[in-house]
Motif scaffolding. Sequence first.
Motif, PDB file in Angstrom:
ATOM      1  N   GLY A   1       0.819  -1.212   0.000  1.00  0.00           N
ATOM      2  CA  GLY A   1       0.000   0.000   0.000  1.00  0.00           C
ATOM      3  C   GLY A   1       0.847   1.255   0.000  1.00  0.00           C
ATOM      4  O   GLY A   1       0.545   2.236  -0.689  1.00  0.00           O
TER       5      GLY A   1
ATOM      6  N   GLN B   1      -4.105  10.673   1.921  1.00  0.00           N
ATOM      7  CA  GLN B   1      -3.761  10.583   0.502  1.00  0.00           C
ATOM      8  C   GLN B   1      -5.000  10.763  -0.383  1.00  0.00           C
ATOM      9  O   GLN B   1      -4.918  11.340  -1.467  1.00  0.00           O
ATOM     10  CB  GLN B   1      -3.084   9.241   0.216  1.00  0.00           C
TER      11      GLN B   1
ATOM     12  N   PRO C   1      -5.999   3.312  -6.584  1.00  0.00           N
ATOM     13  CA  PRO C   1      -5.878   2.538  -5.336  1.00  0.00           C
ATOM     14  C   PRO C   1      -7.096   1.681  -5.005  1.00  0.00           C
ATOM     15  O   PRO C   1      -7.017   0.833  -4.122  1.00  0.00           O
ATOM     16  CB  PRO C   1      -5.699   3.630  -4.260  1.00  0.00           C
TER      17      PRO C   1
ATOM     18  N   GLY D   1       0.993   3.983  -2.785  1.00  0.00           N
ATOM     19  CA  GLY D   1       0.744   5.350  -2.353  1.00  0.00           C
ATOM     20  C   GLY D   1       1.836   6.313  -2.758  1.00  0.00           C
ATOM     21  O   GLY D   1       1.594   7.522  -2.870  1.00  0.00           O
TER      22      GLY D   1
ATOM     23  N   GLY E   1     -11.770  -1.075   3.706  1.00  0.00           N
ATOM     24  CA  GLY E   1     -11.679  -0.589   2.342  1.00  0.00           C
ATOM     25  C   GLY E   1     -13.013  -0.254   1.709  1.00  0.00           C
ATOM     26  O   GLY E   1     -13.104   0.677   0.900  1.00  0.00           O
TER      27      GLY E   1
ATOM     28  N   THR F   1      -4.349   6.620   4.515  1.00  0.00           N
ATOM     29  CA  THR F   1      -5.104   6.492   3.270  1.00  0.00           C
ATOM     30  C   THR F   1      -6.068   7.662   3.087  1.00  0.00           C
ATOM     31  O   THR F   1      -6.239   8.181   1.975  1.00  0.00           O
ATOM     32  CB  THR F   1      -5.871   5.160   3.254  1.00  0.00           C
TER      33      THR F   1
ATOM     34  N   ILE G   1      -7.098  -1.398  -2.369  1.00  0.00           N
ATOM     35  CA  ILE G   1      -7.633  -1.155  -1.026  1.00  0.00           C
ATOM     36  C   ILE G   1      -8.506  -2.320  -0.572  1.00  0.00           C
ATOM     37  O   ILE G   1      -8.384  -2.812   0.558  1.00  0.00           O
ATOM     38  CB  ILE G   1      -8.423   0.171  -0.998  1.00  0.00           C
TER      39      ILE G   1
END
Length: 694
Positions: free
Chosen positions: A359, A425, A450, A363, A462, A422, A454
């Motif tokens: 991740g 971002q 993503p 990212g 997610g 997350t 996720i």
Amino acid sequence: MPSPLPHARVRAVRNSALRAAVVPLLCVPYLASTWSGEHRPAMAVVVAVLLSLSLLTAATARLIARSRLRRMVQLTTLVATVEAYAALAWLDGGVYSTMGALLPFAVMLFAVTMPPRPFVVTGAFSAVAYWVVVLTGGPAPPGYAAIYTVGIICVAATCLRYAGAMASLRRRLAEQSRIDPLTHCLNRRGFDERLAGELAEAARTGDPAVLLLIDLDSFKAINDTYGHRAGDELLAFTGRTLIEQLRAHDAVGRVGGDEFAAVLSGIDAEGAAIVVERLYAALDGTASASIGFACYPAEAGTAEELKQLADERVYADKASRNRQMPGAEAVSRVLSEPSAPERPTVSPLERRRRAIAAGGLLGAADPAVGMLFVLGFAAGHPHRLLLGVLMTAAIIVGVTVRLLATPLSRHAAAGGLVMAVTVVQFAIALTVVALDGGAGSPLAFGLFAPMPFIVMTTPRLGRPLVAAIALGYLGIAFFVGTPSIWFALCHLNGALAVTLVCARKAEEAARQRRRLSELSRTDPLTSALNRRGFTERFAAELSHAQRHHRALALLLIDLDGFKQVNDVHGHAAGDDLLVWVATTLKEGLHSHDVVGRLGGDEFVVLLTSHDAPDVERAADDLRSAIEARIGASIGIAVLGEHGGEFDELYAHADADLYDHKSASGRGRSRRTEPPTAEPTAVCELSEYRQASKQ
């Protein structure tokens, strides 16, 4: 009975065809509402061809699944689909059109559903088709096609890397679930699978095969006389010796408390007799054993017949000679030998660490692609500096998460921390897309990229985040701008379709991991923890007790007269008794106390909810409950008072157990001199054969 493989293939072919029909069906309302646009009749023909191809494939799924040309048909269908998506994008005005989203999201779907090698070929072909549309179709904003291409490559690489890591994790979990944690030989389930495979191969090639059964003599007396640790070390020694004396491709398994088995390929009866003599010589003086063998196909034609014949020869071997327990010197020699190196195990935190690391990598890669757009295609952009600052911040956050993946995975609040990162971002990505003009921005891909990952890595957290991303994208399309509502819906639906497929694959993979993890840590007979599972749980509870200064006690439980139950009533009755004992122990304890079966009739309990003064009372209560059906001796060790590690507590509990046995007259006293030979055993069904018959 028909093979299950063709049925699975039929389902896979049919489901794949039906999924492929979803895309052209979704194109129908778009074409109907924009029929006045250019090339709509031609696009309708392409959609009709795609639908017809999908329905034809679904209708002939059984024929395709059984055909030798199955892979060729699938490849042809795949090529036709890619070409059709490219044609729709070209006819609709190029890659910046509504249909221009089909091919990029199809490639993302290929990345999460195909093995790496086929995907590389398919991805390369799709990239060529996409760039043909870029060069010959309608115009697109500067950098749009380049950003989508690089972004797809980054997402595909990350998904493939993570999928490969998860596949490796499942393979190692599967291997671990088939290995006996004490001897590092195959366990009963693993050996039975290997035996079936070897017999199938022997039937195919016409080569012979041999099943060996090895039963240690007087093993219960070894435990009673020298202690359970000595018995464990003797079992480990026997496993190592068998592996060393046999060929690398022969399979060795521990199939019962003190029973081992081996399957030898390409050997007949004469060769088996030589192997048996070699094993006698290697075990002589340290681990006295009785050995029997049966040959396939000369003497038996099925696994059960092989087990029966080999079992009869084991007990004929027992009856033909005096069986002596190893002396104190031999036991001391085994105890002094270095243990075999531990097989690498699968850490419960490994999946979390890999998910956090992947991740973080995605990212960082996602805003890095956006930075390429800022540097290469955003000259004169009114918000270029701010875009660059936001991209840099997102890259730093992603790299930090990637570097701290290991410590983060060990943190109790890892899920919350990763979710917070997350969200940050996601907020940056929304801001960037809004600054660049809305849903038609090349940077909008950074919102979609993503989403599949996720749901693959954090399914529960997610889903709400994916919903937030979808709502955020629609909000930008509505309030900031979009080329058309169909453009926004097509791109969003493509991302959600890929995400849904990833979510289903993640759920299936999670079920497999949970099942494999359970198999590798649970005793299949009693459903109590096995040695590996109990050791891992003990380490976790010990760490918790030391941090919070809580009491911890270890109980070692040995059933009195269990061998007589097996001898008189049979192994089925013995197995039933073991299951009852495990259930009784669980029912008599708190839910957070731990019950394990280390082997044979040896159980172990970890008390996490009793202070030191209450441990004796808890042990007496358990003993009284068990004695409703069979006598039991219990040894006690308390953390801090009798040791601070598992080995120290186990040794004290073992000594305490046999002090109780000796005091009550229920077990032989320990001694350091070799005992005299025991009476000859009667022939009975081995635990392995009895379990097989059950």
